[in-house]
Design a protein around this motif. Structure first.
Motif, PDB file in Angstrom:
ATOM      1  N   PHE A 128       0.686  -1.205   0.046  1.00 40.14           N
ATOM      2  CA  PHE A 128      -0.114   0.065  -0.112  1.00 40.14           C
ATOM      3  C   PHE A 128       0.957   1.304   0.006  1.00 40.14           C
ATOM      4  O   PHE A 128       0.688   2.278  -0.669  1.00 40.14           O
ATOM      5  CB  PHE A 128      -0.895  -0.022   1.138  1.00 40.14           C
ATOM      6  N   GLY A 131       2.409   1.769  -3.300  1.00 43.67           N
ATOM      7  CA  GLY A 131       1.300   2.497  -4.177  1.00 43.67           C
ATOM      8  C   GLY A 131       1.118   3.852  -3.810  1.00 43.67           C
ATOM      9  O   GLY A 131       1.204   4.705  -4.945  1.00 43.67           O
ATOM     10  N   GLN A 132       1.015   4.163  -2.859  1.00 41.16           N
ATOM     11  CA  GLN A 132       0.991   5.567  -2.264  1.00 41.16           C
ATOM     12  C   GLN A 132       2.087   6.595  -2.819  1.00 41.16           C
ATOM     13  O   GLN A 132       1.979   7.635  -3.328  1.00 41.16           O
ATOM     14  CB  GLN A 132       0.777   5.611  -0.745  1.00 41.16           C
TER      15      GLN A 132
ATOM     16  N   SER B 154      -2.506   1.131  -5.113  1.00 41.73           N
ATOM     17  CA  SER B 154      -2.704   1.170  -3.764  1.00 41.73           C
ATOM     18  C   SER B 154      -4.061   0.560  -3.314  1.00 41.73           C
ATOM     19  O   SER B 154      -4.287   0.007  -2.420  1.00 41.73           O
ATOM     20  CB  SER B 154      -2.990   3.019  -3.633  1.00 41.73           C
ATOM     21  N   GLU B 158      -5.057  -1.923  -0.407  1.00 38.09           N
ATOM     22  CA  GLU B 158      -5.934  -1.691   0.485  1.00 38.09           C
ATOM     23  C   GLU B 158      -7.003  -2.687   0.701  1.00 38.09           C
ATOM     24  O   GLU B 158      -7.355  -3.228   1.684  1.00 38.09           O
ATOM     25  CB  GLU B 158      -6.628  -0.096   0.033  1.00 38.09           C
TER      26      GLU B 158
END
Lengths: 338, 338
Positions: A128, A131-132, B154, B158
Motif C-alpha cells: 500500500f 502504491g501511495q 494502492s 488496501e
C-alpha cells in the motif's frame, strides 16, 4: 550482550546532522503532515501498521536529502515535499518487507510490525505504501523524477533478491557484496538526492553530482551499519549487536575475516554462518577474529573511501548552507562507529 | 475431492474468449516478449520465480483487455503493449504476495513459488515486478495512465488489507464484501480497460465506459471465482475445491449461507470458519447448506447483475469487433460455472 567495540575512538569529533535538520525543518514539518495523511485509510489496520514504523524514531535521512538537494538549486514549491514523502514511503515499504524476509523481531529497539500484526499485514501495508509513493510521484508530474524513483524501486528489490540468493554463502566476493549494497541501499539514497535537482530544473552536471553523492553516501552508510552490527550496544543502536551474525548474514566484516582467516577459522565461519552455530560464545569469537584481521577497521576504511567520493562529487558545486549540511551527513554516517 | 456443482447447466452455451484472443494475438506476442525481457535479471532467481508463475497458464485476461480497449479506439503504436505488460506484472506481483499472505501451496494446479523458493523470494520478486511495471508505465509517458495504474496499485493493497482485517469474520456484510472485491480484484480490471482509451486519446465518455466495464466485469469475475471454489473439480480449476473454505475465507456463498441459516447452521459455520473445523465432511455439509439456501445460485445471480452493468457500459459505443469480443468476455466469465 556486552560486546562493545570503539574503533578509532577520539580520532574525530562526532559529526552531526544538526545543520541538515535545521535547514529542512520547515519542509520536514510538511513531509510529516503528508506522511500522516497519505498513510491514512478507512481500513484501520493500514495507519496502525504504517504509523508503528513511521513513528518509531528513524532519522528520516532520505527525505531530508531530497529536501536539501532541492533547496540547494533554489526550488520553491510543494513538489519536493511530495517527492521526499514518496522516498520515505519507499523506504518504509522496504523495511516492512525486509522484516518479513529476515524474520526480524526487533527494529530500532521496538517490536517489528510483523511480530504484532503478522507477516501478512507487513507485506500488504508495504504494498500500500509503495502504491501511495507512486501516486504522489505522479501528482508531481515529473517523468524524469518518476523514471529515477521507479528504477530505484526495481533495483532495490533486485538487490534484496541478490542478497537472498547469496545468503549464507561465504564465497561471496567483496565485489559481489558491493553490488548487493549498491542496489539494496545506495540506489535509494542516490535517487533521493538526484530528484532534488531534477525538479529544480538544475543542469545535467548538477544532477549527476547529487546522484553520485547519494550513491556513495549510501554505500558508506550501509558499510558502517554492517560494522556497527559487530560493535556498539543494543541500546544505542536500536538493534541487537550480533543480529546479522545470528541471521547468518554475509556482510563485509564477515567476508574480510573469512578470506583472511586460517583453515580452522574458516571452519568456524562455516559452522556459524552456514550451520547457524551462533550462540554468545560464537559471537564473541567472531568479534575476536574480526579484530585480529582488522576486518571491522577495514570495513570502516572502505566506507571512508566511498565517503570521500561523495564529498568530491559535491566539490564543484557552489558553496551553500545545503552543500555544507550534505557534507556533514557523510561525516555523521562514518562517525557513528566512533 | 469430488464435489461438483453444475448450476444452471445448459441454460446457455459456454461463451468463449476466442475472438478476444484472435484480435489481440499479434499484440500479445509482443506482450509475451516484453514479459520475458522485463522479468529478466542477472540475478537468476528473479526470472526463475517470475517465469514459474508467468508460464503457469493463466489466461492473461487483463493484458488482453488493455490491448483490445486500445485497439477499439484506433490506437497504433507500442505503448499499449507496454501498458498491457505493466498490468500483467502488477497482477503477477499481487499473486506472489497473495500466496504468501494466504499461505497457499497450489495455484492453477502447480506448486506456488513460495513452496519452491520460500516466502522471501515471493515477496521480493513481487516487489521487483511491481517496480518493473512502474518503469514501463513511465516509459509510456502518459501521466493519466500512470495516475490510473498507480491508484489501482494502492487500492488493490488496501483491498487486500481490508480482506485480512475481515478474515474469519462471519458478520461481514454483503456490502462490506463488495467493497473488498471491488478493491482487490475489480480495480485492476477497471484500470486495465481504462488505460486503453486513455493512450488512444479517446473521449471522457469513452474512458468512463471502459472504466465501468472493467470494474463491473471484475466484480462478476471475482464472484464467479468464489462460487467455483464450492463447485467444480480440482482438475478443471487448477485449484482445489474448498480451498477458500479450508482457509476460512468469508466469500459471498458463505456470507449468504450464514445470514440465511438457522442457529444450528450458524454454529456450524462458526466452527468451520472461525475454528478451522474444515475436514471433507465439513466441506460436504457446507456445500449442502449452500445448495439448500441457494447461496451459490445467488452468488452467480449477483455476478450476472454486475455483468449486465458491464454490458450496458459498452452499449453506447460504436459496434466494433473489439466491442463484441469484450462483451463475450462477460459471458465467458459467468459461464465458467455452468
Amino acid at each position: 550482550m556486552g560486546v562493545v567495540l570503539n574503533i578509532e575512538k577520539g580520532k574525530r569529533d562526532a559529526a552531526s546532522i544538526k545543520d541538515l535538520i535545521d535547514l529542512t525543518s520547515a519542509d520536514m514539518g510538511r513531509v510529516n503532515e503528508l506522511i500522516l495523511s497519505k498513510a491514512g485509510s478507512d481500513v484501520e489496520m493500514i495507519p496502525e501498521v504504517a504509523n508503528h514504523l513511521i513513528s518509531s524514531g528513524g532519522k528520516r535521512l532520505r527525505p531530508m536529502l531530497t529536501l536539501a538537494a532541492a533547496q540547494m538549486f533554489g526550488f520553491a514549491g510543494e513538489n519536493h515535499v511530495r517527492l521526499a514523502t514518496s522516498v520515505e514511503f519507499m523506504h518504509t515499504a522496504t523495511l516492512l518487507h525486509d522484516d518479513v524476509v529476515d524474520e526480524s523481531d526487533l527494529r530500532r529497539g521496538k517490536k517489528t510490525a510483523r511480530t504484532i500484526w503478522g507477516n501478512q499485514a507487513s507485506v500488504l501495508v508495504g504494498d500500500f505504501l509503495l502504491g501511495q509513493a507512486f501516486r504522489m510521484m505522479v501528482e508531481v508530474g515529473s517523468l524524469e523524477a518518476l523514471d529515477i524513483l521507479s528504477s530505484a524501486a526495481s533495483i532495490i528489490a533486485e538487490g534484496e533478491v541478490m542478497q537472498l540468493a547469496a545468503a549464507k554463502n561465504l564465497d561471496t566476493t567483496e565485489d559481489e557484496h558491493f553490488a548487493v549494497i549498491k542496489a539494496k541501499t545506495a540506489a535509494l539514497f542516490s535517487a533521493a538526492a538526484e530528484v532534488g535537482p531534477v525538479i529544480a530544473g538544475a543542469s545535467k552536471n548538477d544532477k549527476a553530482a547529487l546522484r553520485s553523492y547519494g550513491m556513495n553516501l549510501g554505500l558508506a552508510f550501509q558499510l558502517i551499519d554492517d560494522a556497527l552490527d559487530y560493535g556498539g550496544s543494543s541500546k544505542d543502536l536500536g538493534k541487537n549487536v550480533g543480529d546479522d551474525f545470528r541471521e547468518g548474514k554475509v556482510t563485509l566484516p564477515v567476508i574480510l575475516s573469512y578470506r583472511r582467516g586460517t583453515t580452522a577459522e574458516r571452519a568456524f565461519w562455516k559452522s556459524a554462518i552456514e550451520e547457524g552455530k551462533t550462540d554468545d560464545a560464537a559471537l564473541e569469537k567472531a568479534v575476536g577474529l574480526m579484530v585480529r584481521h582488522g576486518a571491522i577497521a577495514d570495513t570502516i576504511g572502505r566506507a571512508s573511501h566511498f565517503g570521500e567520493i561523495a564529498r568530491d562529487a559535491l566539490a564543484p558545486l557552489e558553496q551553500t548552507p545545503q552543500k555544507s549540511a550534505l557534507i556533514d551527513v557523510i561525516d555523521f554516517c562514518i562517525s557513528r562507529v566512533v
